[in-house]
Design a protein around this motif. Structure first.
Motif, PDB file in Angstrom:
ATOM      1  N   GLN A 143      -0.350  -4.513   6.841  1.00 10.77           N
ATOM      2  CA  GLN A 143       0.236  -3.412   6.298  1.00 10.77           C
ATOM      3  C   GLN A 143       0.218  -3.782   4.548  1.00 10.77           C
ATOM      4  O   GLN A 143      -0.189  -2.701   3.789  1.00 10.77           O
ATOM      5  N   ALA A 144       0.739  -5.484   4.492  1.00 11.56           N
ATOM      6  CA  ALA A 144       0.737  -5.815   3.347  1.00 11.56           C
ATOM      7  C   ALA A 144      -0.161  -5.799   2.025  1.00 11.56           C
ATOM      8  O   ALA A 144      -0.812  -4.780   0.961  1.00 11.56           O
ATOM      9  N   ILE A 145      -1.720  -5.971   2.726  1.00 15.04           N
ATOM     10  CA  ILE A 145      -2.591  -5.742   2.108  1.00 15.04           C
ATOM     11  C   ILE A 145      -3.430  -4.245   2.088  1.00 15.04           C
ATOM     12  O   ILE A 145      -4.386  -3.772   0.840  1.00 15.04           O
ATOM     13  N   SER A 146      -3.502  -3.857   2.877  1.00 11.18           N
ATOM     14  CA  SER A 146      -3.803  -2.293   3.062  1.00 11.18           C
ATOM     15  C   SER A 146      -2.347  -1.433   1.728  1.00 11.18           C
ATOM     16  O   SER A 146      -3.496  -0.657   0.997  1.00 11.18           O
ATOM     17  N   PHE A 147      -1.690  -2.106   1.168  1.00 10.76           N
ATOM     18  CA  PHE A 147      -0.874  -1.432   0.051  1.00 10.76           C
ATOM     19  C   PHE A 147      -1.337  -1.633  -1.032  1.00 10.76           C
ATOM     20  O   PHE A 147      -1.454  -0.849  -2.182  1.00 10.76           O
ATOM     21  N   ILE A 148      -1.202  -2.883  -1.126  1.00 12.30           N
ATOM     22  CA  ILE A 148      -2.353  -3.807  -2.390  1.00 12.30           C
ATOM     23  C   ILE A 148      -3.983  -2.977  -2.178  1.00 12.30           C
ATOM     24  O   ILE A 148      -3.954  -2.814  -3.598  1.00 12.30           O
ATOM     25  N   PHE A 149      -4.311  -2.863  -1.341  1.00  7.41           N
ATOM     26  CA  PHE A 149      -5.961  -2.257  -1.701  1.00  7.41           C
ATOM     27  C   PHE A 149      -5.870  -0.580  -2.185  1.00  7.41           C
ATOM     28  O   PHE A 149      -6.700  -0.328  -3.016  1.00  7.41           O
ATOM     29  N   GLY A 150      -4.947  -0.235  -1.353  1.00  7.01           N
ATOM     30  CA  GLY A 150      -4.432   1.113  -2.047  1.00  7.01           C
ATOM     31  C   GLY A 150      -4.533   1.554  -3.419  1.00  7.01           C
ATOM     32  O   GLY A 150      -4.743   2.391  -3.790  1.00  7.01           O
ATOM     33  N   TYR A 151      -3.156   0.756  -4.191  1.00  6.41           N
ATOM     34  CA  TYR A 151      -2.440   0.469  -4.942  1.00  6.41           C
ATOM     35  C   TYR A 151      -4.041   0.436  -6.150  1.00  6.41           C
ATOM     36  O   TYR A 151      -4.686   0.483  -7.233  1.00  6.41           O
ATOM     37  N   LEU A 152      -5.454  -0.575  -5.875  1.00  5.64           N
ATOM     38  CA  LEU A 152      -5.803  -1.158  -6.680  1.00  5.64           C
ATOM     39  C   LEU A 152      -6.738  -0.260  -7.179  1.00  5.64           C
ATOM     40  O   LEU A 152      -7.586  -0.164  -7.571  1.00  5.64           O
ATOM     41  N   TYR A 153      -7.622  -0.155  -5.475  1.00  5.09           N
ATOM     42  CA  TYR A 153      -8.277   0.663  -5.778  1.00  5.09           C
ATOM     43  C   TYR A 153      -8.400   2.458  -5.070  1.00  5.09           C
ATOM     44  O   TYR A 153      -9.469   3.282  -4.964  1.00  5.09           O
ATOM     45  N   GLY A 154      -7.589   2.238  -4.585  1.00  2.00           N
ATOM     46  CA  GLY A 154      -6.888   4.087  -4.328  1.00  2.00           C
ATOM     47  C   GLY A 154      -7.181   3.881  -2.741  1.00  2.00           C
ATOM     48  O   GLY A 154      -7.098   3.017  -2.223  1.00  2.00           O
ATOM     49  N   ALA A 155      -7.048   5.008  -2.418  1.00  2.00           N
ATOM     50  CA  ALA A 155      -6.522   5.292  -1.226  1.00  2.00           C
ATOM     51  C   ALA A 155      -8.281   4.671   0.142  1.00  2.00           C
ATOM     52  O   ALA A 155      -8.116   4.031   0.807  1.00  2.00           O
ATOM     53  N   VAL A 156      -9.345   6.054  -0.518  1.00  2.00           N
ATOM     54  CA  VAL A 156     -10.187   5.859   0.093  1.00  2.00           C
ATOM     55  C   VAL A 156     -11.307   4.837   0.221  1.00  2.00           C
ATOM     56  O   VAL A 156     -11.516   3.676   1.293  1.00  2.00           O
TER      57      VAL A 156
END
Length: 222
Positions: free
Chosen positions: A64-77
Motif C-alpha cells: 500500500q505504501a508503494i502504491s501511495f508513492i507511485f500515485g504521488y510520483l506518476y499520477g493514479a493511472v
C-alpha cells in the motif's frame, strides 16, 4: 536443477545488496526527496526508485505504501500500473525462491502452517489466492512463500495476485496522487472495487467454510 537454485540465490543477494546501497530505500517515504531525486537523475532515478520499491515489497514491506508513492510520483493511472507491476514481480521472485530454494527449509521449520495452507489453497487455488490478496490484512510475503512452497500453480498465483492487487492499489494511488485531482469516474471505480473486494472475500470464505463442513460431515458419517 541445483545450479538454478544457486543462481536464484546469487541474484537475490545481488538485488538485496544493490537495494541496501540504493539511497532511495532510506527516503522511500519522503515524497519531496523522491521528486528531487527524479529531477536530478532522470531515467536512472526512475530505475533506482523501481528497484528500491521491488526490494522493499520483496522483503515484506507494505505494498500500500508503494502504491501511495507511485500515485504521488506518476499520477493514479500510471502509478497503479507501475505499482502492480512491481508488486507482481516481487511476488514472483518470492514464489520462485520458495519453490526452488527454500521449500524444504520452510517445510522443516513450519510443517503445520504449510499443511494448513496446502489444504486451503489446493481446492480452487485461483479463488483462494484472490481472497488473500483482497483482504486488507495479512502478510503478502508469507502468502508468496507458502504458495511457492506448496506448489500452487504459477498461472493461478500470478493472475489472482494481479487481479487481487488492483482494488487496494487504485485506492492508495488515488490518495497519493491527490483524490481532488482525480476524475469522478476513478473515484467511483475505486469505491466500487473496494466494495466488490469485500463481497468477493465474503463469498469465497463462505464457500471455504461450506467445503470444510461438508468434509467434516463425510468424515463423521464414514
Amino acid at each position: 536443477m541445483k545450479w538454478v537454485k544457486w543462481l536464484l540465490l546469487v541474484i537475490f543477494v545481488v538485488l538485496l545488496i544493490s537495494g541496501v546501497l540504493n539511497p532511495v530505500l532510506a527516503h522511500l517515504s519522503d515524497k519531496n526527496w523522491l521528486t528531487g531525486y527524479l529531477l536530478q537523475y532522470g531515467w536512472i532515478g526512475h530505475f533506482s526508485i523501481a528497484l528500491a520499491a521491488l526490494i522493499f515489497v520483496g522483503i515484506g514491506g507494505p505494498r500500500q505504501a508503494i502504491s501511495f508513492i507511485f500515485g504521488y510520483l506518476y499520477g493514479a493511472v500510471v502509478g497503479v500500473a507501475v505499482a502492480i507491476a512491481i508488486c507482481s514481480l516481487a511476488a514472483l521472485a518470492n514464489y520462485m525462491a520458495a519453490r526452488m530454494v527454500f521449500a524444504h527449509t520452510l517445510a522443516h521449520h513450519f510443517p503445520v502452517r504449510m499443511h494448513k495452507f496446502n489444504q486451503f489453497a489446493s481446492r480452487a487455488p485461483f479463488m483462494k489466492i484472490l481472497t488473500l490478496r483482497l483482504l486488507p490484512v495479512g502478510s503478502n510475503l508469507v502468502t508468496n512463500l507458502l504458495s511457492g512452497s506448496v506448489g500452487v500453480p504459477l498461472p493461478a498465483f500470478l493472475c489472482a495476485s494481479v487481479l487481487g492487487y488492483f482494488p487496494q492499489t487504485l485506492v492508495f494511488a488515488l490518495i497519493g496522487g491527490g483524490i481532488g485531482s482525480a476524475n469522478h469516474a476513478m473515484i467511483y471505480l475505486s469505491i466500487g472495487l473496494s466494495l466488490l473486494s469485500f463481497v468477493l472475500t465474503a463469498l469465497i470464505y463462505r464457500d471455504h467454510l461450506k467445503h470444510k463442513l461438508s468434509k467434516l460431515n463425510l468424515e463423521n458419517n464414514a
